[in-house]
Design a protein around this motif. Structure first.
Motif, PDB file in Angstrom:
ATOM      1  N   THR A 206     -12.917  27.164  87.782  1.00 26.07           N
ATOM      2  CA  THR A 206     -13.973  27.455  86.802  1.00 26.07           C
ATOM      3  C   THR A 206     -15.343  27.185  87.393  1.00 26.07           C
ATOM      4  O   THR A 206     -16.279  27.975  87.231  1.00 26.07           O
ATOM      5  CB  THR A 206     -13.772  26.615  85.539  1.00 26.07           C
ATOM      6  OG1 THR A 206     -12.480  26.884  84.978  1.00 26.07           O
ATOM      7  CG2 THR A 206     -14.853  26.930  84.508  1.00 26.07           C
ATOM      8  N   LEU A 207     -15.456  26.065  88.089  1.00 29.54           N
ATOM      9  CA  LEU A 207     -16.737  25.736  88.711  1.00 29.54           C
ATOM     10  C   LEU A 207     -17.117  26.775  89.758  1.00 29.54           C
ATOM     11  O   LEU A 207     -18.255  27.241  89.821  1.00 29.54           O
ATOM     12  CB  LEU A 207     -16.671  24.352  89.354  1.00 29.54           C
ATOM     13  CG  LEU A 207     -18.025  23.757  89.759  1.00 29.54           C
ATOM     14  CD1 LEU A 207     -18.770  23.259  88.536  1.00 29.54           C
ATOM     15  CD2 LEU A 207     -17.845  22.625  90.753  1.00 29.54           C
TER      16      LEU A 207
ATOM     17  N   THR B 127     -18.591  29.875  88.461  1.00 32.44           N
ATOM     18  CA  THR B 127     -19.849  29.741  87.721  1.00 32.44           C
ATOM     19  C   THR B 127     -21.026  29.353  88.594  1.00 32.44           C
ATOM     20  O   THR B 127     -22.132  29.875  88.425  1.00 32.44           O
ATOM     21  CB  THR B 127     -19.693  28.683  86.604  1.00 32.44           C
ATOM     22  OG1 THR B 127     -18.557  29.012  85.804  1.00 32.44           O
ATOM     23  CG2 THR B 127     -20.941  28.629  85.733  1.00 32.44           C
TER      24      THR B 127
ATOM     25  N   ALA C 142     -26.726  22.992  78.430  1.00 32.45           N
ATOM     26  CA  ALA C 142     -25.595  23.891  78.644  1.00 32.45           C
ATOM     27  C   ALA C 142     -24.956  23.661  80.008  1.00 32.45           C
ATOM     28  O   ALA C 142     -23.729  23.607  80.138  1.00 32.45           O
ATOM     29  CB  ALA C 142     -26.052  25.343  78.501  1.00 32.45           C
ATOM     30  N   THR C 143     -25.796  23.525  81.040  1.00 33.11           N
ATOM     31  CA  THR C 143     -25.270  23.265  82.379  1.00 33.11           C
ATOM     32  C   THR C 143     -24.583  21.906  82.423  1.00 33.11           C
ATOM     33  O   THR C 143     -23.511  21.747  83.020  1.00 33.11           O
ATOM     34  CB  THR C 143     -26.404  23.307  83.411  1.00 33.11           C
ATOM     35  OG1 THR C 143     -27.000  24.604  83.386  1.00 33.11           O
ATOM     36  CG2 THR C 143     -25.888  23.013  84.812  1.00 33.11           C
TER      37      THR C 143
ATOM     38  N   ASP D 128     -23.107  20.325  79.989  1.00 29.11           N
ATOM     39  CA  ASP D 128     -21.822  20.414  79.294  1.00 29.11           C
ATOM     40  C   ASP D 128     -20.753  21.022  80.202  1.00 29.11           C
ATOM     41  O   ASP D 128     -19.606  20.555  80.227  1.00 29.11           O
ATOM     42  CB  ASP D 128     -21.960  21.246  78.025  1.00 29.11           C
ATOM     43  CG  ASP D 128     -22.735  20.525  76.927  1.00 29.11           C
ATOM     44  OD1 ASP D 128     -22.926  19.301  77.043  1.00 29.11           O
ATOM     45  OD2 ASP D 128     -23.154  21.199  75.963  1.00 29.11           O
ATOM     46  N   ARG D 129     -21.115  22.054  80.928  1.00 26.12           N
ATOM     47  CA  ARG D 129     -20.163  22.686  81.847  1.00 26.12           C
ATOM     48  C   ARG D 129     -19.722  21.726  82.938  1.00 26.12           C
ATOM     49  O   ARG D 129     -18.536  21.646  83.291  1.00 26.12           O
ATOM     50  CB  ARG D 129     -20.787  23.926  82.482  1.00 26.12           C
ATOM     51  CG  ARG D 129     -20.927  25.121  81.557  1.00 26.12           C
ATOM     52  CD  ARG D 129     -21.497  26.314  82.309  1.00 26.12           C
ATOM     53  NE  ARG D 129     -21.519  27.509  81.504  1.00 26.12           N
ATOM     54  CZ  ARG D 129     -21.913  28.702  81.956  1.00 26.12           C
ATOM     55  NH1 ARG D 129     -22.331  28.819  83.202  1.00 26.12           N
ATOM     56  NH2 ARG D 129     -21.914  29.750  81.150  1.00 26.12           N
ATOM     57  N   LEU D 130     -20.667  20.995  83.482  1.00 26.63           N
ATOM     58  CA  LEU D 130     -20.335  20.052  84.547  1.00 26.63           C
ATOM     59  C   LEU D 130     -19.459  18.916  84.046  1.00 26.63           C
ATOM     60  O   LEU D 130     -18.519  18.477  84.710  1.00 26.63           O
ATOM     61  CB  LEU D 130     -21.610  19.506  85.197  1.00 26.63           C
ATOM     62  CG  LEU D 130     -22.494  20.528  85.904  1.00 26.63           C
ATOM     63  CD1 LEU D 130     -23.699  19.845  86.525  1.00 26.63           C
ATOM     64  CD2 LEU D 130     -21.716  21.307  86.968  1.00 26.63           C
TER      65      LEU D 130
ATOM     66  N   GLU E 145     -17.343  19.085  81.594  1.00 29.34           N
ATOM     67  CA  GLU E 145     -16.005  19.641  81.396  1.00 29.34           C
ATOM     68  C   GLU E 145     -15.221  19.649  82.705  1.00 29.34           C
ATOM     69  O   GLU E 145     -14.034  19.317  82.734  1.00 29.34           O
ATOM     70  CB  GLU E 145     -16.110  21.077  80.845  1.00 29.34           C
ATOM     71  CG  GLU E 145     -16.572  21.161  79.403  1.00 29.34           C
ATOM     72  CD  GLU E 145     -16.785  22.596  78.974  1.00 29.34           C
ATOM     73  OE1 GLU E 145     -16.457  23.511  79.781  1.00 29.34           O
ATOM     74  OE2 GLU E 145     -17.278  22.799  77.858  1.00 29.34           O
ATOM     75  N   VAL E 146     -15.893  20.023  83.775  1.00 30.68           N
ATOM     76  CA  VAL E 146     -15.222  20.044  85.083  1.00 30.68           C
ATOM     77  C   VAL E 146     -14.845  18.637  85.531  1.00 30.68           C
ATOM     78  O   VAL E 146     -13.732  18.387  86.004  1.00 30.68           O
ATOM     79  CB  VAL E 146     -16.126  20.711  86.150  1.00 30.68           C
ATOM     80  CG1 VAL E 146     -15.520  20.576  87.533  1.00 30.68           C
ATOM     81  CG2 VAL E 146     -16.327  22.184  85.811  1.00 30.68           C
TER      82      VAL E 146
END
Length: 257
Positions: A169-170, A173, A243-244, A246-248, A250-251
């Motif tokens: 996923t990372l 993105t 937003a960024t 949150d994505r990080l 999650e990873v």
């Protein structure tokens, strides 16, 4: 005691160290081993001395903790100094390193990039970047989609860095970079990087405090690996926007499982 503000002192000290580092870049230097994979050079020692000279002249009653010379004095106010953050890069003539000066507590910090002449600094409230004597606001941005992941493994830790670097996923993105210095944190503050991930307990670290304080003043999202305030738990996740971040997170959570 100097009439300069703390931010002005931090900038002057960082620039003094940067001048030494710049003059020593690409020059054969003696090395002083700290461990099989870590060492200091003459540039580290001389740059720290130049920084100490500024701090002692401007703030003689303050304490200092330096990467090379250790602690000097005990006081309510303590400066944290890393005269050459990225010594391995410097010694390999890879121009990714910085000079860090931070005052614990008030959030004052300066991060100098010797080879570009830039100084990223904060007075604890605002964050700026100085180029050719002119200050401009530090403006985080995630548009580059570039993040840095520090893959160093602190003793006794089970860092997820290797798993993060292969997370599908990372990779779908973001573009990954690895530089492992406070310079990266400065780049997040000014929009050259979207985020940064590293592990470990970083409280009062001479390597990271200046960059963390800079990012906080610039309005970045700065937390530990659990999304709690930085230093609440282990790890550091810094991002230009929510937003960024949150994505990080999650990873990090997925790779830690």
């Amino acid at each position: 005691m100097s009439t300069q503000t703390d931010a002005e002192v931090a900038i002057q000290a960082a620039e003094a160290g940067a001048a030494v580092v710049r003059a020593k870049y690409g020059v054969p230097l003696a090395r002083y081993d700290k461990s099989p994979t870590d060492f200091a050079t003459e540039a580290d020692l001389e740059a720290e001395q130049a920084i100490l000279d500024v701090l002692r002249a401007a703030r003689p009653d303050d304490a200092v903790i330096g990467e090379e010379y250790g602690a000097d004095g005990q006081a309510a106010r303590t400066w944290l100094v890393d005269p050459l953050c990225g010594t391995l890069n410097f010694a390999a003539e890879t121009p990714l390193f910085s000079v860090n000066v931070a005052l614990k507590g008030p959030g004052v910090a300066a991060v100098a990039q010797p080879l570009t002449g830039e100084v990223f600094w904060t007075d604890g409230t605002t964050a700026m970047v100085r180029r050719d004597g002119t200050d401009s606001p530090a403006t985080p941005s995630a548009t580059s989609l570039l993040i840095d992941v520090d893959v160093d493994d602190p003793p006794g830790s089970d860092f997820v860095g290797a798993r993060i670097l292969t997370d599908p996923t990372l990779l779908a993105t973001f573009g990954l970079r690895v530089s492992s210095t406070t310079l990266t944190l400065a780049w997040v503050a000014v929009g050259r990087r979207a985020g940064y991930i590293t592990n470990g307990a970083l409280v009062d670290s001479v390597h990271f405090t200046a960059g963390i304080q800079l990012c906080q003043a610039a309005g970045c999202v700065v937390t530990d690996f659990s999304g709690e305030p930085v230093h609440t738990g282990p790890g550091l996740v810094v991002a230009a926007d929510t937003a960024t971040h949150d994505r990080l997170l999650e990873v990090v959570s997925r790779c830690s499982a």
